[in-house]
Enzyme design. Sequence first.
Site, PDB file in Angstrom:
ATOM      1  N   SER A 259       0.402  -1.135   0.159  1.00 25.55           N
ATOM      2  CA  SER A 259      -0.373   0.020  -0.087  1.00 25.55           C
ATOM      3  C   SER A 259       0.814   1.643  -0.016  1.00 25.55           C
ATOM      4  O   SER A 259       1.732   1.232  -0.102  1.00 25.55           O
ATOM      5  CB  SER A 259      -1.134  -0.141   1.564  1.00 25.55           C
ATOM      6  OG  SER A 259      -0.040   0.047   2.427  1.00 25.55           O
ATOM      7  N   LYS A 260      -0.162   2.657   0.004  1.00 26.02           N
ATOM      8  CA  LYS A 260       0.936   3.847   0.273  1.00 26.02           C
ATOM      9  C   LYS A 260       2.319   3.941   1.181  1.00 26.02           C
ATOM     10  O   LYS A 260       2.976   4.512   0.676  1.00 26.02           O
ATOM     11  CB  LYS A 260       0.240   5.004  -0.082  1.00 26.02           C
ATOM     12  CG  LYS A 260      -0.710   5.156  -1.706  1.00 26.02           C
ATOM     13  CD  LYS A 260       0.612   5.853  -1.755  1.00 26.02           C
ATOM     14  CE  LYS A 260       0.064   6.746  -3.081  1.00 26.02           C
ATOM     15  NZ  LYS A 260       0.558   7.345  -3.939  1.00 26.02           N
ATOM     16  N   ARG A 261       1.736   3.293   1.884  1.00 28.92           N
ATOM     17  CA  ARG A 261       2.535   3.281   3.163  1.00 28.92           C
ATOM     18  C   ARG A 261       4.109   2.874   2.987  1.00 28.92           C
ATOM     19  O   ARG A 261       4.905   3.167   3.625  1.00 28.92           O
ATOM     20  CB  ARG A 261       2.222   2.453   4.786  1.00 28.92           C
ATOM     21  CG  ARG A 261       1.938   3.759   5.598  1.00 28.92           C
ATOM     22  CD  ARG A 261       1.164   3.026   7.162  1.00 28.92           C
ATOM     23  NE  ARG A 261      -0.530   2.580   6.763  1.00 28.92           N
ATOM     24  CZ  ARG A 261      -0.902   0.977   6.450  1.00 28.92           C
ATOM     25  NH1 ARG A 261       0.158   0.461   8.059  1.00 28.92           N
ATOM     26  NH2 ARG A 261      -2.721   0.932   5.931  1.00 28.92           N
ATOM     27  N   ASP A 262       3.916   1.478   2.019  1.00 29.96           N
ATOM     28  CA  ASP A 262       5.394   1.223   1.797  1.00 29.96           C
ATOM     29  C   ASP A 262       6.060   1.869   0.534  1.00 29.96           C
ATOM     30  O   ASP A 262       6.799   2.117  -0.260  1.00 29.96           O
ATOM     31  CB  ASP A 262       5.655  -0.548   1.163  1.00 29.96           C
ATOM     32  CG  ASP A 262       4.307  -0.918   2.430  1.00 29.96           C
ATOM     33  OD1 ASP A 262       4.881  -1.733   3.031  1.00 29.96           O
ATOM     34  OD2 ASP A 262       3.362  -0.700   2.045  1.00 29.96           O
ATOM     35  N   GLY A 263       5.342   3.159   0.065  1.00 25.63           N
ATOM     36  CA  GLY A 263       6.305   4.027  -0.786  1.00 25.63           C
ATOM     37  C   GLY A 263       4.869   3.529  -1.970  1.00 25.63           C
ATOM     38  O   GLY A 263       4.178   3.362  -1.598  1.00 25.63           O
TER      39      GLY A 263
END
Length: 475
Positions: free
Chosen positions: A250-254
């Site tokens: 997800s966005k949290r991982d980049g």
Amino acid sequence: MVRVRFAPSPTGSLHVGNCRTAVLNWIFAKKMKGRFILRIEDTDVERSTQVSEKGIIEDLKWLSLYWDEGPEIGGDYGPYHQSERLEIYRKEAVKLLNEGKACRCFCTQEELEKEKEERLKKGLPPKYSGKCLNLSKKEIDRLISTGKEFSIRFHVDSEDVEVNDLVMGDINFKSDVISDFIILRSNGRASYNFAVVVDDIFMGITHVIRGSDHLSNTPKQILLYRAFNKKIPEFAHIPMITGINGNRLSKRDGTVSVREYREMGILPEALINFLSLLSWSSPTGEEILSVDRLIGEFDFSRISKSPAAFDIKKLLWMNGYYIRNYDKKKLTELILPYFYGKNVENLYDVVDTISDNLECLAQAPEKSEIFVTDNIKFDKNVDKSILKDKEARNILSLVLNKLDEIDDFSEENLTNVLKNIIKESGVKTKNFLQILRLALTGKNQGPEIVKIIKIFGKEKCKRFIEYVLSMNIIN
Ligand code: GLU
């Protein structure tokens, strides 16, 4: 001849997971001296957009993943947009219908929902009941004459399906859990499984390499190959990419979009290298691998079955390596747009000076701040007071005087000049350079001092040193 395809649905920008699929297909095609085909799966009219298609095509070109057949260039097996192949799907569906391998299904969506609910209540799998399979010819004709809409539903035979996957191994699917499925909807549109199989057959695809999210579709697709009496291609389902914690990426991982990495200034070579190493590894254990080596060493047997974690830090590290080793002239061209609206003289020298410390091109303006600014700005954490010392003032005066004398600002000459002044001053090299760096850049760290002097030029160096020497500015 090996023929593989990358078949994106243009419903958004190119996702890193899909991009990895494209990379592996392309590498395998190159390795086998086969053909790499691009097919646009735009049957979902509501969600497919031209903008997405254009974006995906641009990203593939940016990565130099050029296709041998497909949009823009055509080929002998076209058209390469599913939206232009509707008549082919219709004909093939009718063929199965005429052979008794599929039936007309007159059930409405509501009826199907209700049936599903009832089966679930009874603890049965939510399969299609097979109701329309048993309609008589007379009944079918009657329903058609009343104008009742129908879809075409494939009839699943009772034999189990074995998938021999090049990555996932042999997997057995029991046919009784596979429901008779729709191949052509009442609006004339083919279902995903049907269109893919028809296309793969017509396009002579020998290897289907795709994400393991499609593994569950594979038995249905194999059943269709059987029904058409066609050779089943090899399948290779590549494990999914997860975030660093093993959760869904997800966005949290980049970011998950190739375009955003491109805009950040990840180099295409680095992205290809990085994506290839998700799940796959070189027998040598090395991580920095050129495209040629990836092609030479690629082998399905070295793809692991488990999901691969997307580690943005590793991507940045790898990108830093590619930046350091990139042709500086080309790198300067690539970096130029990041300085839009800013006036930087000697960009080539600036790039040469900062490139060792870049992890992505977008960092370039920040890393070259000292070259852009006309006023010295001291970092908050530096101790400016050391510049008030006698020793510091002495060093700076010596440099200032020398600057007036020299005209050769080559790195070589500047290195010699500095060596001599250091000797003359009797100050330790480390301390000398620290004072000079602080006076020129306002920082304790940064690029090599001779490179800084060279890029600053005589006037800027003098101005900054004079400024520091006028002690009233240091408080
Ligand atoms: N269009 C499908 C997708 O984007 C790929 C289908 C396939 O590779 O079989 O997921």
